[in-house]
Design an enzyme around this catalytic site. Structure first.
Site: not given
Ligand code: MSP
Length: 522
Positions: A23, A26, A131, A134, A148, A151, A300, A303
């Protein structure tokens, strides 16, 4: 300790969980890392950009079950979505890692064994608040109203015998490392957050799950009844991708690494990861760049909340560079930002169409109208006498851009360029070339003004390359300064005033950024 300058720069994004499709959140981190790495190329660095997917753990098993498939098949399918989106975002990664790659699994096991043999991993029983979102235990004090913070769910009490990593042993070392390396965690507020967390005693980290409860992980090399997953698996991707321990890439690019993450995962990156490296006897990475969240109506984008925006839809509606520009300009790196259609339309219409697009088309049109597209060049005497040079303004735009971009203050870097754009627009209004053009006697002054404007445009065009590469290259082509092969102009090259050659025939301008009809889009 003084900050070391690395001329080989390795940047990474988090590896994304495959329980959700990519999304806008990411896409932001991946584009931010891509912008930063292209900027490093402008500084003359050799670069390596890594991204990938995190594929083990409960969440993935659950998601696969929901889709009535196996974790392997499910992970492969979603990982491909994350891989396939990269060219559409114009993110030029050098490698894409999956935590299910056999080479990665080997490295995780190697590091676990080393730390276990050094007695920094021990077996114990534990009861704690867990959690599932997380995939980690929480301490009471980290929760908000018992929930959490990320979440909004109540963690479950879990009691299990597991393996633990002695993080507490390295707490003082880490505090000292953060304090003596001021750029280790950026921006400052996140460094302070970590330091304040480290004021309390650090609990040891649970790194395993019994196979009776979870098999979708990496088998512990010293106890095959257990798997490791989540952080001890995921964080290691940053070195397994480089071929740790003997790989050439590892030799070249480690420890010159900066990790890009959002604030949700600063603890694993700012605490667990440096301690894991220290315990394994590996040099500590250079630093962590932490950004805020993209919010929708104050929450935020995620998903689990169900308010995600598909980046491909935004790109379809407005264009790729428009999307990249918006993300980099609208969010102050480190703070949260709101995503609305209105804000993206307003950025496109005002900054891109009005300011930059207009300037570009005004200058090139005038050069066509008055000189049939041929670059006339400056008359140094007139330039001096009438203070027509834009060289100093360009220099200060480059300085401002460089200073901001080198600390990932992308919006500030763009502001520096846009200040210059606005100065050039004013310069046109003040010098009114259309009035000068009425009298043949002013031809040299007119040529001098247009030359300065075209040089200013050259500087702008080259500076915006990391943020909006496609448009930058299109503009370079129209200004006849495009190069084959190596597309990046280094900052040193950009600084050399007077690069556009006299007599060059410059193209007629096309429309760089069509204005969005606000009635329609809103
Ligand atoms: N798999 C772990 C990360 C492991 S790294 C060794 C994880 N994955 S995640 O799919 O949840 O990705 C989290 C990351 O996605 C955030 O740290 C950020 O980079 C990005 N984001 C997800 N949602 C976001 C927002 N709403 N806003 C900004 N960045 C976002 O955590």
């Amino acid at each position: 300790m003084k900050d070391i300058k690395f001329n080989k720069q390795f940047f990474s994004t988090p590896i994304y969980y495959v329980n959700a499709k990519p999304h806008l959140g990411h896409a932001y981190t991946s584009i931010a890392a891509d912008v930063a790495i292209r900027f490093k190329q402008m500084e003359g660095c050799e670069t390596f950009l890594l991204t990938g997917t995190d594929e083990h753990g409960d969440k993935i098993v659950q998601a696969a079950e929901n889709q009535k498939t196996t974790p392997e098949k499910y992970a492969k399918r979603v990982s491909k979505l994350f891989q396939d989106i990269l060219p559409s975002l114009n993110v030029e990664n050098n490698y894409f890692i999956r935590t299910t790659d056999p080479a990665h699994i080997k490295v995780v096991q190697k590091i676990l064994l080393k730390i276990y043999n050094d007695e920094d991993i021990y077996f114990s029983s534990y009861e704690g608040l867990y959690c599932f979102g997380c995939e980690r235990f929480y301490q009471e004090r980290e929760l908000q109203d018992g929930k959490c913070p990320d979440h909004g769910t109540t963690p479950e009490i879990i009691k299990e015998s597991n393996y633990f990593f002695k993080m507490s042993k390295y707490q003082e070392w880490l505090i000292n490392h953060i304090k003596t390396n001021p750029n280790f965690i950026r921006p400052e507020q996140y460094k302070n957050e970590i330091l304040s967390f480290l004021k309390e005693p650090l609990e040891d980290l649970c790194i395993s799950r019994p196979k009776t409860r979870l098999t979708w992980g990496i088998t512990l090399p010293f106890d095959e009844k257990f798997v490791t997953y989540v952080w001890f698996d995921a964080l290691v991707n940053y070195i397994s991708a480089l071929g740790y321990p003997d790989g050439e890439l590892f030799r070249q690019f480690w420890p010159g690494a900066r990790h890009f993450v959002a604030k949700d995962i600063i603890k694993p990156h700012g605490i667990y990861w440096p301690i894991m490296l220290k315990a394994a006897g590996i040099e500590i990475y250079q630093g962590l760049n932490v950004h805020g969240f993209w919010n929708v109506k104050g929450s935020k984008m995620s998903k689990s909340i169900g308010n995600v925006t598909n980046p491909l839809e935004v790109i379809d509606a407005y264009g790729l560079d428009q999307f990249r520009y918006f993300l980099m300009r609208e969010m102050v790196f480190g703070l949260d930002a709101n995503f609305t259609q209105k804000s993206i339309v307003s950025r496109i219409n005002s900054d891109l169409a009005n300011d930059l697009g207009n300037l570009f088309s005004r200058v090139l049109s005038m050069n066509h109208k008055y000189f049939q597209g041929k670059v006339k060049g400056t008359d140094p005497r007139i330039e001096k006498e009438k203070s027509l040079s834009l060289a100093l303004e360009a220099e200060s735009a480059i300085d401002g851009f460089q200073k901001a971009m080198s600390i990932c203050a992308f919006s500030k870097g763009l502001e520096a360029v846009w200040q210059f754009i606005s100065k050039m627009n004013k310069y046109i209004d003040t010098n009114a070339p259309w009035t000068l053009a009425k009298d043949e006697a002013n031809i040299d002054e007119l040529g001098t003004i247009l030359y300065n404007l075209m040089e200013g445009l050259r500087v702008v065009t080259c500076l915006i390359y990391p943020i909006i590469p496609q448009t930058s290259l299109k503009m370079q082509k129209m200004l006849c300064i495009q190069r084959d092969g190596k597309q990046v102009y280094t900052l040193e090259e950009i600084r050399l005033w007077g690069q556009i050659k006299e007599e060059t025939i410059i193209a007629k301008p096309g429309i760089l950024f069509p204005r969005i009809d606000t009635g329609k889009k809103e």
